[in-house]
Design an enzyme around this catalytic site. Structure first.
Site, PDB file in Angstrom:
ATOM      1  CB  CYS A  81      -2.038  -2.718   5.804  1.00  0.00           C
ATOM      2  SG  CYS A  81      -3.610  -1.898   5.401  1.00  0.00           S
ATOM      3  CE  LYS A  94      -3.851  -4.397   1.421  1.00  0.00           C
ATOM      4  NZ  LYS A  94      -4.310  -3.556   2.539  1.00  0.00           N
ATOM      5  CG  ASP A 119      -1.828  -1.220   1.285  1.00  0.00           C
ATOM      6  OD1 ASP A 119      -1.881  -1.988   0.317  1.00  0.00           O
ATOM      7  OD2 ASP A 119      -2.466  -1.412   2.337  1.00  0.00           O
TER       8      ASP A 119
END
Length: 204
Positions: free
Chosen positions: A113, A80, A20
């Site tokens: 995350c 996601k 990310d």
């Protein structure tokens, strides 16, 4: 300590996760340029050593694409919304690595995350190596507490250079000169030293 928990890494049984690193995070994540630079170095090493690499993006419609300086233009990006990277597409990539033992984890945010991904990976019985100089958060408090929590849960905390040299293992490695060029300059300072300076009960 059992041999299974030594945390040794071998390229052919490892996978690199890049989590990310997207445009909208750029102004808010502590040391964002530095951690992306280190992650980009890990990606270059992975290409030289033929380590499978996975890139995810958290809700790219709202948070934007992966930043170009990561150097991941040629890799698929898996979108996601959950915090863990272990979505079906990533699970499929993991299944493609024979005898997978180690996940090498870079990205943001440490308490979100990175934490969720690491715990899910360890729950599957795999080693997780957190590249500390390639992981960050908006808050340095969240970052250091997340790293401590991950260590308590059994993740291995490492630096990019330490991990890279473990992957190569021998100066006689046929690709060592290429790797040596990539680590010739020290990794940029990402604010870790004040966080781990002794005495620090989080890392004792």
């Amino acid at each position: 300590m059992s041999l299974a928990r030594l945390g040794k890494v071998v390229p052919k049984s490892s996978i690199l996760f890049l989590c990310d690193m997207q445009e909208k995070f750029r102004p808010n994540i502590s040391y964002f340029p530095q951690i992306v630079s280190v992650a980009a170095r890990m990606l270059k090493v992975a290409k030289v050593l033929e380590i499978c690499t996975v890139v995810t993006e958290q809700y790219p419609k709202g948070l934007g694409p992966t930043v170009p300086e990561l150097g991941a233009e040629d890799l698929p990006k898996y979108s996601k919304t959950c915090f863990s990277m272990l979505i079906p597409e990533v699970e499929k990539e993991m299944a493609s690595v024979p005898n997978l033992k180690s996940v090498l984890l870079c990205g943001i945010e440490a308490q979100a995350c990175i934490m969720s991904t690491a715990l899910d990976v360890m729950e599957r019985g795999l080693d997780v190596h957190i590249v500390m100089d390639a992981c960050s958060s908006r808050s340095q408090v969240d970052r250091i507490v997340a790293l401590s929590r991950l260590r308590q849960s059994g993740a291995f905390l490492t630096t990019s250079e330490g991990l890279i040299l473990q992957l190569v293992r021998d100066a006689a490695h046929p690709r060592f000169r290429e790797i040596q060029k990539l680590i010739m300059d020290p990794a940029p300072d990402s604010g870790l030293l004040p966080l781990i300076k002794e005495p620090n009960p989080l890392f004792s």
